[in-house]
Design an enzyme around this catalytic site. Structure first.
Site, PDB file in Angstrom:
ATOM      1  N   HIS A   7     -40.594  22.308 -54.949  1.00 32.79           N
ATOM      2  CA  HIS A   7     -40.667  23.295 -53.876  1.00 32.79           C
ATOM      3  C   HIS A   7     -39.785  24.493 -54.175  1.00 32.79           C
ATOM      4  O   HIS A   7     -38.907  24.443 -55.037  1.00 32.79           O
ATOM      5  CB  HIS A   7     -40.299  22.699 -52.513  1.00 32.79           C
ATOM      6  CG  HIS A   7     -38.893  22.202 -52.381  1.00 32.79           C
ATOM      7  ND1 HIS A   7     -38.532  20.892 -52.600  1.00 32.79           N
ATOM      8  CD2 HIS A   7     -37.747  22.829 -52.024  1.00 32.79           C
ATOM      9  CE1 HIS A   7     -37.238  20.742 -52.385  1.00 32.79           C
ATOM     10  NE2 HIS A   7     -36.724  21.912 -52.042  1.00 32.79           N
ATOM     11  N   GLU A  43     -36.700  22.326 -41.023  1.00 32.06           N
ATOM     12  CA  GLU A  43     -37.518  22.789 -42.136  1.00 32.06           C
ATOM     13  C   GLU A  43     -38.992  22.522 -41.901  1.00 32.06           C
ATOM     14  O   GLU A  43     -39.382  21.620 -41.148  1.00 32.06           O
ATOM     15  CB  GLU A  43     -37.075  22.103 -43.428  1.00 32.06           C
ATOM     16  CG  GLU A  43     -37.266  20.596 -43.380  1.00 32.06           C
ATOM     17  CD  GLU A  43     -36.972  19.927 -44.710  1.00 32.06           C
ATOM     18  OE1 GLU A  43     -35.781  19.830 -45.036  1.00 32.06           O
ATOM     19  OE2 GLU A  43     -37.908  19.517 -45.386  1.00 32.06           O
ATOM     20  N   GLN A  60     -40.819  25.464 -48.898  1.00 32.82           N
ATOM     21  CA  GLN A  60     -39.952  24.814 -47.908  1.00 32.82           C
ATOM     22  C   GLN A  60     -39.240  25.922 -47.124  1.00 32.82           C
ATOM     23  O   GLN A  60     -38.385  26.625 -47.668  1.00 32.82           O
ATOM     24  CB  GLN A  60     -38.922  23.931 -48.618  1.00 32.82           C
ATOM     25  CG  GLN A  60     -37.986  23.179 -47.690  1.00 32.82           C
ATOM     26  CD  GLN A  60     -36.911  22.452 -48.488  1.00 32.82           C
ATOM     27  OE1 GLN A  60     -36.145  23.076 -49.222  1.00 32.82           O
ATOM     28  NE2 GLN A  60     -36.870  21.136 -48.371  1.00 32.82           N
ATOM     29  N   HIS A  84     -33.352  28.468 -52.969  1.00 30.23           N
ATOM     30  CA  HIS A  84     -33.239  27.575 -54.120  1.00 30.23           C
ATOM     31  C   HIS A  84     -34.609  27.222 -54.662  1.00 30.23           C
ATOM     32  O   HIS A  84     -35.626  27.442 -54.005  1.00 30.23           O
ATOM     33  CB  HIS A  84     -32.472  26.293 -53.745  1.00 30.23           C
ATOM     34  CG  HIS A  84     -33.168  25.399 -52.772  1.00 30.23           C
ATOM     35  ND1 HIS A  84     -32.997  25.498 -51.403  1.00 30.23           N
ATOM     36  CD2 HIS A  84     -34.046  24.380 -52.956  1.00 30.23           C
ATOM     37  CE1 HIS A  84     -33.717  24.567 -50.804  1.00 30.23           C
ATOM     38  NE2 HIS A  84     -34.378  23.868 -51.714  1.00 30.23           N
ATOM     39  N   GLU A 134     -32.340  22.385 -57.389  1.00 24.21           N
ATOM     40  CA  GLU A 134     -32.391  21.044 -56.804  1.00 24.21           C
ATOM     41  C   GLU A 134     -33.261  20.162 -57.682  1.00 24.21           C
ATOM     42  O   GLU A 134     -34.262  20.634 -58.240  1.00 24.21           O
ATOM     43  CB  GLU A 134     -32.980  21.153 -55.388  1.00 24.21           C
ATOM     44  CG  GLU A 134     -33.095  19.853 -54.631  1.00 24.21           C
ATOM     45  CD  GLU A 134     -33.707  20.055 -53.227  1.00 24.21           C
ATOM     46  OE1 GLU A 134     -33.750  21.210 -52.738  1.00 24.21           O
ATOM     47  OE2 GLU A 134     -34.165  19.054 -52.656  1.00 24.21           O
TER      48      GLU A 134
HETATM   49  C1  MC0 Z   1     -24.172  30.193 -52.870  1.00 28.73           C
HETATM   50  N1  MC0 Z   1     -24.248  30.918 -53.993  1.00 28.73           N
HETATM   51  C2  MC0 Z   1     -25.516  30.988 -54.373  1.00 28.73           C
HETATM   52  C3  MC0 Z   1     -26.251  30.257 -53.418  1.00 28.73           C
HETATM   53  N2  MC0 Z   1     -25.384  29.761 -52.496  1.00 28.73           N
HETATM   54  N3  MC0 Z   1     -26.095  31.580 -55.420  1.00 28.73           N
HETATM   55  C4  MC0 Z   1     -27.434  31.468 -55.528  1.00 28.73           C
HETATM   56  N4  MC0 Z   1     -28.212  30.786 -54.635  1.00 28.73           N
HETATM   57  C5  MC0 Z   1     -27.643  30.176 -53.574  1.00 28.73           C
HETATM   58  N5  MC0 Z   1     -28.402  29.512 -52.721  1.00 28.73           N
HETATM   59  C6  MC0 Z   1     -23.149  31.594 -54.662  1.00 28.73           C
HETATM   60  C7  MC0 Z   1     -22.400  32.535 -53.723  1.00 28.73           C
HETATM   61  O1  MC0 Z   1     -23.009  33.805 -53.694  1.00 28.73           O
HETATM   62  C8  MC0 Z   1     -21.021  32.570 -54.329  1.00 28.73           C
HETATM   63  O2  MC0 Z   1     -21.004  33.482 -55.409  1.00 28.73           O
HETATM   64  C9  MC0 Z   1     -20.847  31.171 -54.867  1.00 28.73           C
HETATM   65  O3  MC0 Z   1     -22.181  30.639 -55.056  1.00 28.73           O
HETATM   66  C10 MC0 Z   1     -20.099  30.280 -53.907  1.00 28.73           C
HETATM   67  O4  MC0 Z   1     -20.796  30.328 -52.674  1.00 28.73           O
HETATM   68  P1  MC0 Z   1     -20.113  30.228 -51.240  1.00 28.73           P
HETATM   69  O5  MC0 Z   1     -20.838  31.116 -50.337  1.00 28.73           O
HETATM   70  O6  MC0 Z   1     -18.633  30.377 -51.360  1.00 28.73           O
HETATM   71  O7  MC0 Z   1     -20.456  28.791 -50.791  1.00 28.73           O
HETATM   72  P2  MC0 Z   1     -19.926  27.388 -51.213  1.00 28.73           P
HETATM   73  O8  MC0 Z   1     -19.229  27.436 -52.545  1.00 28.73           O
HETATM   74  O9  MC0 Z   1     -19.190  26.808 -50.068  1.00 28.73           O
HETATM   75  O10 MC0 Z   1     -21.316  26.618 -51.375  1.00 28.73           O
HETATM   76  C11 MC0 Z   1     -22.244  26.947 -52.346  1.00 28.73           C
HETATM   77  C12 MC0 Z   1     -22.970  25.648 -52.730  1.00 28.73           C
HETATM   78  C13 MC0 Z   1     -23.526  25.041 -51.413  1.00 28.73           C
HETATM   79  C14 MC0 Z   1     -24.091  26.001 -53.696  1.00 28.73           C
HETATM   80  C15 MC0 Z   1     -21.998  24.685 -53.387  1.00 28.73           C
HETATM   81  O11 MC0 Z   1     -24.408  25.966 -50.791  1.00 28.73           O
HETATM   82  C16 MC0 Z   1     -24.220  23.733 -51.603  1.00 28.73           C
HETATM   83  O12 MC0 Z   1     -23.587  22.669 -51.666  1.00 28.73           O
HETATM   84  N6  MC0 Z   1     -25.580  23.739 -51.693  1.00 28.73           N
HETATM   85  C17 MC0 Z   1     -26.365  22.511 -51.845  1.00 28.73           C
HETATM   86  C18 MC0 Z   1     -26.920  22.046 -50.531  1.00 28.73           C
HETATM   87  C19 MC0 Z   1     -27.880  23.035 -49.906  1.00 28.73           C
HETATM   88  O13 MC0 Z   1     -28.000  24.186 -50.338  1.00 28.73           O
HETATM   89  N7  MC0 Z   1     -28.538  22.578 -48.840  1.00 28.73           N
HETATM   90  C20 MC0 Z   1     -29.516  23.409 -48.102  1.00 28.73           C
HETATM   91  C21 MC0 Z   1     -30.879  23.060 -48.468  1.00 28.73           C
HETATM   92  P3  MC0 Z   1     -19.891  34.602 -55.533  1.00 28.73           P
HETATM   93  O14 MC0 Z   1     -20.236  35.353 -56.793  1.00 28.73           O
HETATM   94  O15 MC0 Z   1     -19.949  35.422 -54.296  1.00 28.73           O
HETATM   95  O16 MC0 Z   1     -18.599  33.822 -55.670  1.00 28.73           O
HETATM   96  S1  MC0 Z   1     -31.279  21.422 -47.922  1.00 28.73           S
HETATM   97  C22 MC0 Z   1     -32.708  21.034 -48.739  1.00 28.73           C
HETATM   98  O17 MC0 Z   1     -33.215  21.828 -49.456  1.00 28.73           O
HETATM   99  C23 MC0 Z   1     -33.249  19.642 -48.475  1.00 28.73           C
HETATM  100  C24 MC0 Z   1     -33.548  19.450 -47.017  1.00 28.73           C
HETATM  101  C25 MC0 Z   1     -34.463  19.316 -49.316  1.00 28.73           C
HETATM  102  O18 MC0 Z   1     -34.852  20.091 -50.194  1.00 28.73           O
HETATM  103  O19 MC0 Z   1     -35.048  18.254 -49.104  1.00 28.73           O
END
Ligand code: MC0
Length: 157
Positions: A7, A43, A60, A84, A134
């Protein structure tokens, strides 16, 4: 082995109006909706096509359920858009381990529950040329029939 685009995750402010855009503009219908409390999202999965590995590819659409969720934080910073990309695999554990061995940060020690009872993990976007990535292993029923309710998510319909 990664065998499909499972997705593309798209962050939106309002799930219902975004769903309606995709329906009215492209004719894509909702295949499944749920709330994933752990991820902080409501979602909708819009099935685009079946894939040769027995799975399927989806859009998604993701609306945050709380401001401090990953999608909520991302939306506040970037606005709506592609959040993502997810690759499908029959073995998320093995593929996550293989990617970790190559020096990419895998965000979860063990896969967690994703859409439609799938098992998911994420790779840090800073290790993936700016793309939050992912890995997904679909639940066995995925792509073949209406999915069952899954925990900890709440299936809406
Ligand atoms: C953050 N960054 C990204 C980003 N999110 N870059 C590209 N794409 C994204 N989606 C970048 C920010 O711009 C920042 O860069 C750096 O990463 C740190 O981000 P932050 O804003 O300080 O945030 P953090 O570090 O607290 O968290 C980022 C992180 C988090 C990726 C670790 O979002 C995470 O754990 N994601 C995984 C879970 C997730 O996204 N769940 C939602 C979908 P700079 O350069 O400014 O430092 S759930 C889903 O999809 C499920 C339901 C499913 O598929 O079944």
């Amino acid at each position: 082995m990664l065998t499909r685009i499972d997705h593309i995750g798209i962050a939106c402010e309002n799930l219902d109006t975004t769903v309606e855009f995709y329906r009215a503009t492209y004719g894509f219908e909702v295949f499944h909706t749920e709330v994933n409390e752990e991820q902080g999202v409501r979602e909708a999965m819009l099935k685009i096509n079946d894939t040769s590995d027995g799975g399927a590819s989806y859009l998604q659409l993701l609306e945050p359920t709380r401001a401090d969720s990953a999608v909520g934080k991302w939306l506040a910073k970037n606005g709506e858009g592609v959040h993502h990309i997810a690759f499908g695999t029959a073995d998320v554990d093995g593929d996550a381990a293989a990617v970790r061995d190559k020096g990419v940060r895998v965000l979860y020690d063990e896969p967690r529950t994703g859409s439609m009872g799938s098992r998911i993990t994420f790779l840090h976007p800073k290790d993936c040329h700016g793309v939050l990535t992912e890995l997904v292993t679909a639940a066995p029923h995925e792509g073949t029939s209406a999915p069952a309710s899954t925990s900890p998510s709440t299936t809406e319909h």
